[in-house]
Write a protein that holds these residues in place. Structure first.
Motif, mmCIF file in Angstrom:
data_model
loop_
_atom_site.group_PDB
_atom_site.id
_atom_site.type_symbol
_atom_site.label_atom_id
_atom_site.label_comp_id
_atom_site.label_asym_id
_atom_site.label_seq_id
_atom_site.Cartn_x
_atom_site.Cartn_y
_atom_site.Cartn_z
ATOM 1 N N LEU A 130 7.451 1.466 5.674
ATOM 2 C CA LEU A 130 7.546 -0.085 5.641
ATOM 3 C C LEU A 130 8.918 -0.350 5.830
ATOM 4 O O LEU A 130 9.748 -0.012 5.110
ATOM 5 N N PRO A 131 9.348 -1.470 6.524
ATOM 6 C CA PRO A 131 10.663 -1.967 6.446
ATOM 7 C C PRO A 131 11.033 -2.649 5.191
ATOM 8 O O PRO A 131 10.265 -3.736 4.507
ATOM 9 N N LYS A 132 12.130 -1.980 4.293
ATOM 10 C CA LYS A 132 12.295 -2.442 3.105
ATOM 11 C C LYS A 132 13.674 -2.234 2.615
ATOM 12 O O LYS A 132 14.439 -0.985 3.232
ATOM 13 N N ARG A 133 14.143 -2.799 1.473
ATOM 14 C CA ARG A 133 15.514 -2.710 1.020
ATOM 15 C C ARG A 133 15.157 -2.488 -0.692
ATOM 16 O O ARG A 133 14.434 -3.121 -0.949
ATOM 17 N N GLU A 134 15.895 -1.473 -1.095
ATOM 18 C CA GLU A 134 16.082 -1.315 -2.524
ATOM 19 C C GLU A 134 17.249 -1.981 -3.085
ATOM 20 O O GLU A 134 18.145 -1.939 -2.605
ATOM 21 N N VAL A 135 17.063 -2.887 -4.106
ATOM 22 C CA VAL A 135 17.980 -3.723 -4.564
ATOM 23 C C VAL A 135 17.876 -3.624 -6.256
ATOM 24 O O VAL A 135 16.815 -3.553 -6.951
ATOM 25 N N PHE A 136 18.957 -3.496 -6.596
ATOM 26 C CA PHE A 136 19.305 -3.696 -8.353
ATOM 27 C C PHE A 136 19.801 -5.023 -8.498
ATOM 28 O O PHE A 136 20.888 -5.353 -8.130
ATOM 29 N N LEU A 148 17.584 -4.824 -13.064
ATOM 30 C CA LEU A 148 16.122 -4.734 -12.482
ATOM 31 C C LEU A 148 16.136 -4.164 -11.288
ATOM 32 O O LEU A 148 16.422 -4.466 -10.213
ATOM 33 N N LYS A 149 15.347 -2.967 -11.176
ATOM 34 C CA LYS A 149 15.141 -2.415 -9.884
ATOM 35 C C LYS A 149 13.916 -3.117 -9.054
ATOM 36 O O LYS A 149 12.716 -3.262 -9.507
ATOM 37 N N SER A 150 14.329 -3.304 -7.765
ATOM 38 C CA SER A 150 13.245 -4.156 -6.898
ATOM 39 C C SER A 150 13.363 -3.468 -5.665
ATOM 40 O O SER A 150 14.324 -3.176 -5.028
ATOM 41 N N ILE A 151 12.179 -3.766 -5.032
ATOM 42 C CA ILE A 151 11.911 -3.208 -3.477
ATOM 43 C C ILE A 151 11.433 -4.420 -2.822
ATOM 44 O O ILE A 151 10.494 -5.217 -3.179
ATOM 45 N N ASN A 193 6.380 -11.567 3.322
ATOM 46 C CA ASN A 193 7.091 -10.554 2.927
ATOM 47 C C ASN A 193 6.767 -10.493 1.437
ATOM 48 O O ASN A 193 6.319 -11.416 0.648
ATOM 49 N N VAL A 194 7.240 -9.350 0.758
ATOM 50 C CA VAL A 194 6.851 -9.065 -0.727
ATOM 51 C C VAL A 194 8.143 -8.557 -1.369
ATOM 52 O O VAL A 194 8.969 -7.522 -0.711
ATOM 53 N N VAL A 195 8.234 -8.849 -2.758
ATOM 54 C CA VAL A 195 8.963 -8.523 -3.735
ATOM 55 C C VAL A 195 8.262 -7.818 -4.529
ATOM 56 O O VAL A 195 7.527 -8.394 -5.550
ATOM 57 N N ILE A 196 8.609 -6.166 -5.056
ATOM 58 C CA ILE A 196 7.977 -5.797 -6.226
ATOM 59 C C ILE A 196 9.374 -5.377 -7.031
ATOM 60 O O ILE A 196 10.213 -4.902 -6.483
ATOM 61 N N TYR A 197 9.105 -5.157 -8.272
ATOM 62 C CA TYR A 197 10.071 -4.749 -9.247
ATOM 63 C C TYR A 197 9.666 -4.542 -10.634
ATOM 64 O O TYR A 197 8.139 -4.653 -10.937
ATOM 65 N N ASP A 198 10.353 -3.786 -11.140
ATOM 66 C CA ASP A 198 10.075 -3.283 -12.456
ATOM 67 C C ASP A 198 10.714 -4.320 -13.667
ATOM 68 O O ASP A 198 11.815 -4.573 -13.722
#
Length: 307
Positions: A55-61, A70-73, A110-115
């Motif tokens: 999936l096209p995605k970015r990993e972002v803190f 906060l770890k986010s995708i 589009n979606v943001v999932i995070y911890d």
């Protein structure tokens, strides 16, 4: 006199030990292992690792206002400014949010999932059941709005503690999303904790709940009374879809029904027939998706809603 002092200090030591014990149970609740969450979701067919990988995605803190990351995708297969943020439940992590992510990706978001803090790959030392987490959610929202611009169209979906966190964010800080979906939230954490004391620990709410509250205020600087979505639900003006399983015996569906009744303005309620706590999508997938579509069509995109 010395005997009285010994009795007093012994009593104080017992109270302190109990206060620390109960607040430790709250602050350091045992989490599920990250690898086991992934294994569970794969086995159930809710996570396809190969599909997720491509999936096209970015990993972002993203910076929390409390000094951790906060770890986010950010998953972005669509050329759109429509986004949904997924707020997971306590003891889970962002990979538990993939099943909800898939649902919204199929509907053109589009979606943001995070911890959450202290979960998954995010920092933070304690769990606060929405008190600190609501500010972290605001940090996620603020980052996404800065990243995407003022024409961002935003929804937030929360499960269990994540749903209560979302409601407290919207009701206490800002009604900052265009719509919300609250899946099995607690309406008041003090009431929820009282139930857990009685049913799981076989203890009366008094004196243990006031003791835990006192030590929580000392140690973490907030009160159990601050964890009460039902006291702020009337501040949320944008549409909310409330979801709960009628067989949930952990957080009772009466809590969601009370939130629904007190919410003013656009709202919808879905009580799923099957499944226990946080299992409404897993055990009622077709009906869950149908209700999501109805909610979006009726309250979010009332004209020409397209998947």
């Amino acid at each position: 006199m010395k005997q009285l002092l010994r009795v007093f200090f012994s009593f104080l030591a017992v109270l302190t030990s109990l206060g620390v014990y109960f607040t430790n149970r709250i602050m350091y609740i045992q989490k599920k292992e990250d690898a086991l969450i992934i294994q569970r979701e794969k086995k159930a067919g809710r996570l396809n690792p190969l599909r997720f990988k491509h999936l096209p995605k970015r990993e972002v803190f993203i910076d929390s206002p409390f000094g951790y990351l906060l770890k986010s995708i950010v998953v972005e297969p669509h050329q759109t400014k429509r986004y949904v943020i997924i707020s997971h439940g306590v003891t889970e992590n962002k990979m538990n949010s993939v099943k909800y992510m898939n649902l919204f990706l199929e509907r053109g978001f589009n979606v943001v999932i995070y911890d959450h803090c202290r979960h998954g790959e995010s920092g933070g030392k304690t769990t606060s059941y929405g008190y600190f987490e609501k500010y972290d959610l605001k940090a996620i929202v603020d980052w996404l709005k800065a990243d995407q611009g003022s024409d961002l169209f935003l929804g937030i979906h929360g499960e269990s503690m994540g749903a209560s966190t979302m409601l407290m964010y919207a009701g206490m800080l800002e009604d900052g999303a265009n719509f919300y979906i609250a899946d099995c939230p607690f309406s008041d954490f003090r009431d929820q904790l009282s139930k857990i004391l009685k049913t799981e620990m076989k203890l009366p709410a008094k004196p243990f709940l006031p003791l835990a509250e006192l030590f929580l205020q000392i140690r973490e600087k907030y009160s159990l009374r601050d964890l009460s979505p039902i006291t702020v639900i009337e501040n949320i003006h944008n549409p909310i879809l409330f979801i709960h399983s009628e067989k949930d015996d952990y957080i009772l569906p009466a809590m969601t029904k009370a939130l629904y009744e007190k919410k003013k303005g656009p709202k919808k309620l879905y009580i799923a027939r099957n499944g226990g706590h946080a299992q409404s999508l897993n055990e009622n997938k077709a009906d869950y998706e149908k209700v999501i579509d109805q909610f979006l069509e009726e309250y979010v995109f009332p004209v020409n809603y397209l998947r």
